[in-house]
Write an enzyme that holds these catalytic residues in place. Structure first.
Site, short mmCIF file in Angstrom:
data_model
loop_
_atom_site.label_atom_id
_atom_site.label_comp_id
_atom_site.label_asym_id
_atom_site.label_seq_id
_atom_site.Cartn_x
_atom_site.Cartn_y
_atom_site.Cartn_z
N LYS A 21 0.85 -1.19 0.00
CA LYS A 21 0.00 0.00 0.00
C LYS A 21 0.88 1.23 0.00
O LYS A 21 1.95 1.25 0.61
CB LYS A 21 -0.90 0.03 1.25
CG LYS A 21 -1.71 1.32 1.38
CD LYS A 21 -2.52 1.37 2.68
CE LYS A 21 -3.20 2.73 2.83
NZ LYS A 21 -4.01 2.82 4.06
N GLU A 33 -9.05 12.14 12.74
CA GLU A 33 -8.29 10.90 13.03
C GLU A 33 -7.37 11.07 14.22
O GLU A 33 -6.40 11.84 14.17
CB GLU A 33 -7.49 10.48 11.80
CG GLU A 33 -6.77 9.16 11.99
CD GLU A 33 -6.16 8.63 10.70
OE1 GLU A 33 -5.63 7.51 10.73
OE2 GLU A 33 -6.21 9.33 9.67
#
Length: 386
Positions: A125, A179
């Site tokens: 990723k 977040e």
């Protein structure tokens, strides 16, 4: 560098703030500054600082912007912006987009190349970001941008961090991040990683709910999210006596986005021989997560630093730690760096890429994420298409 707005703004206007529904901190002044996390952590442990606030850069080898403030105000809820910035003389803002880095078509090409790299290498990723450059006339007070972000945010999230200690004189990082990288309260530690996203659909409740449900069952997004959760688990397990990591993520919503989120909680190990790490030390251990970098981390960061202009403090962390070791850090996303003279800013948005990512969908995702800062600036979201 003195602020060009110092004679007009309220006397209580902060140099740092972290607004969260669970509690907020705002500070003024600087008794001392640090560019290295280790130096700041030692000052906290040695009783030389009651609190350290500021920002950590995306690249750990770069200078941090950490400050021991002169005054601190804590509140048990999200901050309510000063009337000066809500409807007073400091509430006007005139912005225009001046450029892109890269242009949408080039970002699309980079995403295509990165997906191909993932498919044919050991990279699992990578997160690629793009930036939008903005000009202000007259110059903007960054605190106004923060005030607008807080008022627009679903939960009143917002932050400001003065980047002067890192050599960016007068520059401020301003954003509204949902977040939580890490929070410490006593020996209780928590993290709330977000990875896997879908744009909200305003004015169409049924379609909006369907978009959230589709995200929750998306195999691609669940894989992307799992990389982040596994990273945080690996970091926290050695320093915790207990750690709870749910098997599946939950849906988190902001005003613009749906996200996959996992509420991670634990209890820190602590002894006289090995005291529990402070919030700042935990942040340094955890970041950058695969949510903003990728995995394996070294390979992902190498691709990012090759493909992108330097991120600076975007995708780093913003927060505070007090002398007890308690504190909170959010991931520096949905943000912009405003220049010291208030005439310019750069905003970023990124997306996580895995082997089956669709390049156009990834470009569209960055456009949706840019809406957070663009709405606060009164701007149309920049184009996503080629």
């Amino acid at each position: 560098m003195p602020s060009p707005f110092s004679t007009a703004r309220p006397a209580t206007a902060p140099d740092f703030l972290l607004s969260r529904p669970s509690g907020s901190v705002r500070t003024q002044g600087a008794r001392r500054t640090f560019t290295a996390v280790g130096d700041a952590a030692r000052a906290l442990r040695g009783g030389e600082a009651e609190i350290v606030v500021g920002a950590l850069p995306f690249e750990k080898g770069s200078a941090a912007a950490l400050t021991v403030p002169e005054t601190v105000v804590r509140e048990p809820h999200a901050l309510d912006p000063h009337p000066y910035y809500r409807e007073g003389p400091g509430s006007e803002l005139h912005a225009r987009i001046t450029g892109f880095d890269p242009a949408p078509t080039e970002h699309l090409r980079r995403v295509e190349a990165a997906v191909s790299t993932i498919q044919h290498s050991g990279l699992d990723k990578v997160v690629l970001a793009r930036a939008v450059d903005i000009a202000f006339d007259p110059p903007v007070d960054p605190r106004l941008v923060a005030a607008r972000l807080i008022r627009l945010a679903h939960n009143g999230d917002g932050f400001i961090a003065d980047l002067s200690p890192a050599g960016r004189s007068g520059h401020m990082l301003v954003g509204s991040s949902p977040e939580v990288l890490v929070r410490r309260r006593g020996l209780a530690v928590s993290s709330y990683p977000l990875a896997g996203s879908a744009a909200r659909i305003p004015g169409a409740p049924e379609a909006d709910v369907a978009a959230g449900r589709a995200l929750a069952s998306s195999a691609k997004d669940l894989v992307e999210h799992a990389f982040v959760v596994d990273h945080i688990r690996r970091v926290l397990e050695p320093v915790c006596s207990e750690l709870s990591v749910p098997d599946r993520p939950v849906l988190e919503q902001t005003s613009e986005m749906w996200h996959l989120a996992t509420p991670i909680t634990g209890t820190l190990l602590d002894s006289s021989a090995n005291p529990a790490p402070t919030a700042l030390e935990l942040a340094e251990l955890i970041y950058p997560t695969p949510a903003v970098c990728g995995t394996p981390p070294a390979a992902a960061e190498a691709l990012i630093t090759t493909a992108e202009t330097a991120r600076g403090f975007y995708a780093g962390a913003v927060g505070y730690t007090d002398a007890s070791g308690d504190g909170e850090y959010v991931v520096a996303i949905r943000c912009a760096e405003v220049s010291g003279d208030g005439t310019a800013a750069r905003a970023w948005a990124g997306g996580g890429l895995v082997a089956d990512s669709d390049p156009q969908a990834e470009l569209d995702e960055t456009t949706a994420k840019l809406r957070t800062i663009m709405r606060a600036l009164g701007l149309e979201t920049p184009p996503a298409g080629p």
